[in-house]
Design a protein around this motif. Sequence first.
Motif, short mmCIF file in Angstrom:
data_model
loop_
_atom_site.label_atom_id
_atom_site.label_comp_id
_atom_site.label_asym_id
_atom_site.label_seq_id
_atom_site.Cartn_x
_atom_site.Cartn_y
_atom_site.Cartn_z
N THR A 359 0.80 -1.23 0.00
CA THR A 359 0.00 0.00 0.00
C THR A 359 0.83 1.27 0.00
N GLY A 363 -1.05 4.21 -1.78
CA GLY A 363 -1.59 5.01 -0.69
C GLY A 363 -1.03 6.42 -0.70
N TYR A 434 -4.86 -1.11 6.32
CA TYR A 434 -5.26 -0.44 5.08
C TYR A 434 -6.38 -1.20 4.36
#
Length: 472
Positions: A359, A363, A434
């Motif tokens: 991520t 992200g 996440y």
Amino acid sequence: MIPALVQLFSTGPGANRTRTGAGMFDLTIAGRLVLPGGVIADGWLAIADGKIAAIGEGTAPDATEAVAHPGAWILPGAIDGQTHAGSQIGFAGIGPTTAAACIGGVTTIVDMPYDDPDPITTGDLLAQKVTAIGELAHSNVALYGTVPVTPDPADIAALVAGGVCAFKISSFEAHPHRFPRIGSGAVLALFEALRDTGLPVGIHNEDQEVVRATEAAFRAAGRTRPEDHSPSRPPVAEMSATATFLELGAAQGGHAHIVHISIPEGFDLVAEHRARGERATAEMCLHYLLFDAAEDMPRLGAKMKVNPPIRAGLRDALWEVIETGRANFVSSDHSAWGLERKSSDNIFEVAAGMPGLETLLPGFFTEALRRTGDGDAAARLAAALLSEGPADFFGLSTKGRLAPGADADLAILAPEPFTYDCKANPDGPGWSAYDGMTFSVRPAATYVGGQLAYDGRAVTGLTAGTFARRTA
């Protein structure tokens, strides 16, 4: 536009692939090239022998294989400067950790030295880990070394000669053998031993006496919920450890690096030392930029426990640190513990750390896009802080940039929103803080040394990763 001389002579899902069987290059990849100077919307790069051989725009030259990712950003592969591949299952963790890296567009991990059962404190242990990298790694792996409570200059020299890119120590004891507290005298000795090498020393920056006293008070008062974790490790614990370490580094002329800071004042302190002419740097972790303790800890609980802790109400201030250039790079601090280590009702009894390799790039890009409103600007910021910054810091001179002669380590980001499912990786831990987040881009392919390591659906299985020695 880029100069014609550079164009011509410099040394997965959504992709269109063509095999021509001809050309001076092994592979060309077309898309939006994210270069240090900007973005080429209609760009291509050519790869030969695992290196970027040429960069241009418009029609790509002939190659044995041609791949096009229309509309996708082609970035230098991310370099995650803080991972814990071996902290739970030893060197065997290199395999699943580097597989997760490829899924997230990370082409090099910089692994911490706190392996089970022994931390990387000697040249022999380093050599064993390098051998394991050659056998198991899907992505490249650079390595931290460390020291015991009484450092041996000969061991330090052997680690430097063996190619470590930095050293890591802690001011807080997480384990008496693997992750001990290194006292100030030993810190001075380490900086002295590294005086002529230029290697940085990173620290886990929490004052042990402050944290243990505060945690004891919280336990005694029955304050053991997830929401009690952050206040039990107050900001003064970070500031005290950070200030002491910076002064120790300055006294020996060493490069003092803070591997994670949860409060903007910590970055300010590093900047003040740097303004004095000292070698002082600081690193941000993605979880401080995406989570808020007040908003997210009640729903995520122990899954969000990291040290130093995620704070409440500081996300915007920490993004300002990014926007004003006070962080040298951003990392994940990836720790893929089994969920059983997060299962206690007492927050002080569960392991700190969370998975983050898959991520890190999508992200960071997603939040950067939300804040800038510009995809190319978000891509450039991601390249600067996830590739260029760590490459410079760790002395990985052939990585971190799309440039002729650089290693062909690439991340392809497709502009397609997707919801992250942590269980999609069969070799992952099966949980993530996440999980369920929707990102604005999807890692569509990852290339390591010019070889396809992730095709947008699965890791290809190639153990193409190599040991990335410090070269600068």
